[in-house]
Write an enzyme that holds these catalytic residues in place. Structure first.
Site, mmCIF file in Angstrom:
data_model
loop_
_atom_site.group_PDB
_atom_site.id
_atom_site.type_symbol
_atom_site.label_atom_id
_atom_site.label_comp_id
_atom_site.label_asym_id
_atom_site.label_seq_id
_atom_site.Cartn_x
_atom_site.Cartn_y
_atom_site.Cartn_z
ATOM 1 C CD GLU A 1 -3.788 1.290 0.106
ATOM 2 O OE1 GLU A 1 -3.224 0.403 -0.570
ATOM 3 O OE2 GLU A 1 -3.753 2.502 -0.188
ATOM 4 C CE LYS B 1 2.777 9.225 -3.260
ATOM 5 N NZ LYS B 1 1.566 8.554 -3.614
#
Ligand code: PSU
Ligand code: MN
Length: 303
Positions: free
Chosen positions: A26, A158
């Site tokens: 990405e 996360k």
């Protein structure tokens, strides 16, 4: 054929044509996830790591309105140093194309273009999720995983996010979450969130079999492969939690919202941790990319 809207690096196009292994990477992490000049260094390093693993890297971005599959070194630099690059999830892709702008693809945006290009394996750091305290701020990454059949290798989610709600959202959409060498969800900077996931797999052959089974069933979902950060690079959980709580509170008090939240928190964490979060981020990215290269090799038809 949709492919004419895409511009391919010749090496990537050639590899795909004969079924050689390709790993998509990405670009939002380059433009919005890492500070300069580390961003360009890491972008280059990840490509080197994919090659070392025996696959061809295809970093994906939109350059002057053109979706590009595989960037030259010059194009990587152009993107890493450009001003006004738009962070592109599903909704943003057509806007950036129409306006001839630069776009950095998120996990969602990269999945769409990788799939269009015929790439089945994609490596990143972490995916977006449901934001803590904001259950309606659901990353487009989660919805994309529910509809686009690409295997995404990441280090989990996360703990700036709401992990249980994120897993629920994936379950609803039928996305298998599989741990490579773990039965619980890794939390990006730390190896273990304690939350159980759908399966543990300890070999690449097993993961490849999972991807093939999904293909055979013609399911439209993606596959999420989560792999813990290497132990030596882990950010101690207590320290990470404290820093994350501080970063989240800061974002809140500054009124940061929408697509700016994740980049703000990443930048703020790097600052208050004196680069500790950054070091962990780079280590887990490199680890994921190596795993993705192995998976792409196992799935490739020409080796
Ligand atoms: N998680 C990270 N680093 C990142 C991102 C996520 O640890 O750089 C980026 C990815 O590109 C991901 C995007 O797709 O942030 C998610 O943004 P949002 O939460 O706005 O959907
Ligand atoms: Mn969001």
């Amino acid at each position: 054929m949709m492919e004419h809207i895409l511009r391919f690096a010749p090496e990537v196009e050639a590899a795909l044509a004969v079924g050689r292994p390709v790993v998509a990477l990405e670009s939002t992490l380059i433009t919005h996830g890492l500070p300069r000049p580390t961003n360009l260094q890491v972008a280059r390093q990840l490509e080197v790591d994919v090659r070392a693993g025996g696959a061809i890297p295809a970093t994906i971005a939109i350059l002057r309105g053109k979706p590009t599959i595989g960037l030259t070194d010059g194009q990587l630099e152009e993107l890493a140093t450009a001003d006004h690059v738009r962070k592109c999830s599903r909704r943003d892709l057509p806007i950036v194309m129409a306006q001839g702008e630069y776009g950095a693809t998120t996990v969602a945006g990269t999945m769409i273009l990788a799939h269009l290009a015929g790439i089945v394996v994609f490596a990143t750091g972490g995916i977006g999720g449901v934001h803590r305290g904001h259950p309606f701020d659901v990353s487009a990454d989660l919805l994309e995983l529910g509809r686009t059949p690409v295997a995404v290798v990441c280090a989990g989610i996360k703990s700036i996010l709401d992990l249980p709600l994120t897993l629920e959202k994936l379950e609803t959409q039928g996305v298998p979450v599989v741990g490579y060498g773990t039965a619980t969800l890794p939390a990006f900077y730390t190896r273990d969130s304690g939350l159980p996931i759908d399966a543990r797999m300890d070999s690449i052959a097993e993961v490849a079999a999972l991807v093939r089974a999904r293909e055979a069933l013609q399911l439209s979902q993606g596959t999420l492969i989560v792999c813990p950060i290497p132990a030596e690079a882990e950010w101690p959980a207590q320290e990470a939690e404290t820093a994350i709580a501080q970063a989240t509170a800061e974002a809140e008090s500054r009124g940061i919202s929408g697509r700016d939240v994740t980049p703000f928190i990443l930048g703020y964490l790097a600052e208050i941790s004196n680069g500790r979060s950054l070091e962990a981020n780079i280590a887990l990215l490199r680890n994921n990319v190596r795993l993705a290269a192995q998976l792409a090799k196992a799935l490739s038809s020409s080796l």
